[in-house]
Design a protein around this motif. Structure first.
Motif, PDB file in Angstrom:
ATOM      1  N   PHE A  69      10.364   5.981  -8.866  1.00 14.80           N
ATOM      2  CA  PHE A  69       9.425   5.063  -8.230  1.00 14.80           C
ATOM      3  C   PHE A  69       8.789   4.135  -9.258  1.00 14.80           C
ATOM      4  O   PHE A  69       8.543   4.527 -10.398  1.00 14.80           O
ATOM      5  CB  PHE A  69       8.308   5.827  -7.503  1.00 14.80           C
ATOM      6  CG  PHE A  69       8.769   6.581  -6.291  1.00 14.80           C
ATOM      7  CD1 PHE A  69       8.928   5.932  -5.076  1.00 14.80           C
ATOM      8  CD2 PHE A  69       9.053   7.939  -6.372  1.00 14.80           C
ATOM      9  CE1 PHE A  69       9.366   6.626  -3.953  1.00 14.80           C
ATOM     10  CE2 PHE A  69       9.490   8.635  -5.258  1.00 14.80           C
ATOM     11  CZ  PHE A  69       9.645   7.975  -4.042  1.00 14.80           C
ATOM     12  N   VAL A  70       8.520   2.906  -8.814  1.00 13.31           N
ATOM     13  CA  VAL A  70       7.706   1.967  -9.574  1.00 13.31           C
ATOM     14  C   VAL A  70       6.347   1.924  -8.882  1.00 13.31           C
ATOM     15  O   VAL A  70       6.247   1.618  -7.700  1.00 13.31           O
ATOM     16  CB  VAL A  70       8.332   0.561  -9.595  1.00 13.31           C
ATOM     17  CG1 VAL A  70       7.429  -0.408 -10.353  1.00 13.31           C
ATOM     18  CG2 VAL A  70       9.714   0.600 -10.222  1.00 13.31           C
ATOM     19  N   ARG A  71       5.295   2.237  -9.635  1.00 15.38           N
ATOM     20  CA  ARG A  71       3.941   2.308  -9.077  1.00 15.38           C
ATOM     21  C   ARG A  71       3.191   1.019  -9.354  1.00 15.38           C
ATOM     22  O   ARG A  71       3.160   0.535 -10.478  1.00 15.38           O
ATOM     23  CB  ARG A  71       3.191   3.487  -9.694  1.00 15.38           C
ATOM     24  CG  ARG A  71       1.712   3.566  -9.305  1.00 15.38           C
ATOM     25  CD  ARG A  71       1.092   4.818  -9.911  1.00 15.38           C
ATOM     26  NE  ARG A  71      -0.355   4.812  -9.778  1.00 15.38           N
ATOM     27  CZ  ARG A  71      -1.195   4.449 -10.741  1.00 15.38           C
ATOM     28  NH1 ARG A  71      -0.722   4.059 -11.921  1.00 15.38           N
ATOM     29  NH2 ARG A  71      -2.506   4.465 -10.544  1.00 15.38           N
ATOM     30  N   HIS A  72       2.597   0.465  -8.298  1.00 19.62           N
ATOM     31  CA  HIS A  72       1.740  -0.710  -8.412  1.00 19.62           C
ATOM     32  C   HIS A  72       0.317  -0.253  -8.104  1.00 19.62           C
ATOM     33  O   HIS A  72      -0.046  -0.084  -6.934  1.00 19.62           O
ATOM     34  CB  HIS A  72       2.175  -1.797  -7.435  1.00 19.62           C
ATOM     35  CG  HIS A  72       3.575  -2.274  -7.655  1.00 19.62           C
ATOM     36  ND1 HIS A  72       3.883  -3.376  -8.432  1.00 19.62           N
ATOM     37  CD2 HIS A  72       4.762  -1.791  -7.210  1.00 19.62           C
ATOM     38  CE1 HIS A  72       5.190  -3.556  -8.450  1.00 19.62           C
ATOM     39  NE2 HIS A  72       5.737  -2.611  -7.717  1.00 19.62           N
ATOM     40  N   PRO A  73      -0.514  -0.035  -9.107  1.00 20.25           N
ATOM     41  CA  PRO A  73      -1.854   0.530  -8.864  1.00 20.25           C
ATOM     42  C   PRO A  73      -2.707  -0.361  -7.975  1.00 20.25           C
ATOM     43  O   PRO A  73      -2.632  -1.591  -8.028  1.00 20.25           O
ATOM     44  CB  PRO A  73      -2.451   0.651 -10.272  1.00 20.25           C
ATOM     45  CG  PRO A  73      -1.276   0.627 -11.196  1.00 20.25           C
ATOM     46  CD  PRO A  73      -0.265  -0.242 -10.546  1.00 20.25           C
ATOM     47  N   SER A  74      -3.539   0.266  -7.167  1.00 18.88           N
ATOM     48  CA  SER A  74      -4.509  -0.445  -6.354  1.00 18.88           C
ATOM     49  C   SER A  74      -5.675  -0.887  -7.225  1.00 18.88           C
ATOM     50  O   SER A  74      -5.999  -0.246  -8.226  1.00 18.88           O
ATOM     51  CB  SER A  74      -5.015   0.452  -5.224  1.00 18.88           C
ATOM     52  OG  SER A  74      -6.110  -0.121  -4.559  1.00 18.88           O
ATOM     53  N   THR A  75      -6.314  -1.994  -6.844  1.00 25.23           N
ATOM     54  CA  THR A  75      -7.479  -2.463  -7.588  1.00 25.23           C
ATOM     55  C   THR A  75      -8.694  -1.575  -7.335  1.00 25.23           C
ATOM     56  O   THR A  75      -9.665  -1.638  -8.083  1.00 25.23           O
ATOM     57  CB  THR A  75      -7.823  -3.912  -7.202  1.00 25.23           C
ATOM     58  OG1 THR A  75      -8.016  -3.975  -5.784  1.00 25.23           O
ATOM     59  CG2 THR A  75      -6.705  -4.857  -7.611  1.00 25.23           C
ATOM     60  N   GLU A  76      -8.646  -0.769  -6.288  1.00 23.26           N
ATOM     61  CA  GLU A  76      -9.711   0.178  -5.989  1.00 23.26           C
ATOM     62  C   GLU A  76      -9.140   1.594  -6.036  1.00 23.26           C
ATOM     63  O   GLU A  76      -7.926   1.790  -6.092  1.00 23.26           O
ATOM     64  CB  GLU A  76     -10.315  -0.106  -4.616  1.00 23.26           C
ATOM     65  CG  GLU A  76     -10.966  -1.482  -4.502  1.00 23.26           C
ATOM     66  CD  GLU A  76     -11.677  -1.661  -3.182  1.00 23.26           C
ATOM     67  OE1 GLU A  76     -11.801  -0.669  -2.429  1.00 23.26           O
ATOM     68  OE2 GLU A  76     -12.107  -2.786  -2.904  1.00 23.26           O
ATOM     69  N   ALA A  77     -10.033   2.573  -6.008  1.00 26.54           N
ATOM     70  CA  ALA A  77      -9.569   3.958  -5.995  1.00 26.54           C
ATOM     71  C   ALA A  77      -8.618   4.156  -4.811  1.00 26.54           C
ATOM     72  O   ALA A  77      -8.965   3.813  -3.675  1.00 26.54           O
ATOM     73  CB  ALA A  77     -10.755   4.904  -5.884  1.00 26.54           C
ATOM     74  N   PRO A  78      -7.414   4.666  -5.041  1.00 30.50           N
ATOM     75  CA  PRO A  78      -6.445   4.767  -3.949  1.00 30.50           C
ATOM     76  C   PRO A  78      -6.886   5.769  -2.888  1.00 30.50           C
ATOM     77  O   PRO A  78      -7.345   6.866  -3.195  1.00 30.50           O
ATOM     78  CB  PRO A  78      -5.167   5.223  -4.650  1.00 30.50           C
ATOM     79  CG  PRO A  78      -5.621   5.870  -5.919  1.00 30.50           C
ATOM     80  CD  PRO A  78      -6.872   5.148  -6.320  1.00 30.50           C
TER      81      PRO A  78
END
Length: 294
Positions: free
Chosen positions: A44-53
């Motif tokens: 998987f390629v993870r794209h972090p959220s700008t807020e707490a997921p």
């Protein structure tokens, strides 16, 4: 959310627009690159959220596609939704690995990869072949007693219990397969590049074989809300093929038709992301029915 892609503007078409020397360099880079769009591991390629997921959205690509098919989705989803794009063997950062040709080994491997990441609520999205993969992975998770997704979001694939109305093409000679690809919109510049075809055809052929050899097994409907998306101009998957998915869920069912052909996830990206955002927002839509964009 403004899409920069036109109708059917898939990665192959973006490649076709490159000058010859840039296309050659791209093929060489494909043999050893990482995606560069987020934190990457093998699957998987993870794209972090700008807020707490608060929720993870796992996305599964169409035949021949990789995790980069969802790169432009990052930042376009509701706050707290963390995007994880599946990177299957045989493409992009995993181009040196052979693509899997049968469904069961693929979903077994995906089960092992996804299981440690299910401590948060999550949803699955899959397009075309990816829809079938997401569906079978959900059923495997249920058989193993693992947490189930909060919802299934599937696009551009007929209901799995329906017979395949198309001829099998994975075994066709390269030139015949190229003719089929040309009719489905693959650009001439791609098809006439021997180097690109050597890089793309083995993985695409393996994915087509996975779909051609898929055998549906009857199980109880999933206790998961199911939303299915289709393209008005898709000549491969019609409204009836999509509506038949409703028998696969014991929860709510939605059928949403969008402008475009089989690859409406690119050509109608804005509309699709708007629908997904409604589904995945803090108070997801649960009304049964059908959404339409004419």
């Amino acid at each position: 959310m403004t899409s920069v892609l036109g109708e059917g503007a898939r990665p192959h078409e973006r490649i076709a627009r490159l000058p010859d020397d840039q296309r050659a360099r791209l093929v060489r880079r494909l043999r050893g690159r990482t995606d560069g769009a987020g934190d990457t591991d093998r699957w998987f390629v993870r794209h972090p959220s700008t807020e707490a997921p608060r929720l993870r959205l796992f996305c599964f690509p169409y035949a021949g596609g990789g995790g980069s098919a969802f790169r432009e989705w990052s930042g376009c989803l509701p706050a707290g939704v963390e995007l994880w794009a599946a990177q299957l063997p045989g493409r992009e950062s995993r181009v040196a690995e052979p693509a899997l040709r049968r469904m069961d080994p693929l979903v077994e491997a995906l089960y092992e990869a996804v299981l440690p990441r299910l401590e948060l609520p999550y949803a699955f999205f899959g397009h075309s072949m990816g829809a079938l993969v997401a569906f079978e992975l959900t059923r495997l998770l249920r058989r193993r007693g693992a947490p189930l997704p909060t919802r299934l979001l599937l696009g551009a694939f007929r209901a799995p219990q329906l017979p395949n109305p198309h001829i099998r093409i994975h075994h066709l000679p390269d030139e015949v397969l190229k003719t089929v690809l040309r009719k489905e919109g693959t650009p001439r510049q791609v098809l006439e590049s021997d180097e690109l075809m050597r890089a793309l055809l083995p993985t695409l052929r393996a994915d087509l074989e996975l779909c051609d050899t898929y055998q549906h097994r009857e199980e109880q409907p999933l206790a998961v809300p199911l939303s299915v998306f289709g393209g008005h101009q898709d000549v491969r998957v019609g409204r009836g093929d999509l509506d038949s998915w409703r028998t696969q869920t014991a929860k709510t069912f939605r059928l949403v038709m969008l402008p475009g052909s089989h690859f409406f996830l690119h050509s109608s990206q804005d509309l699709l992301l708007a629908e997904l955002s409604r589904e995945l927002g803090p108070t997801p839509r649960t009304t049964e029915g059908e959404g339409r964009h004419d």
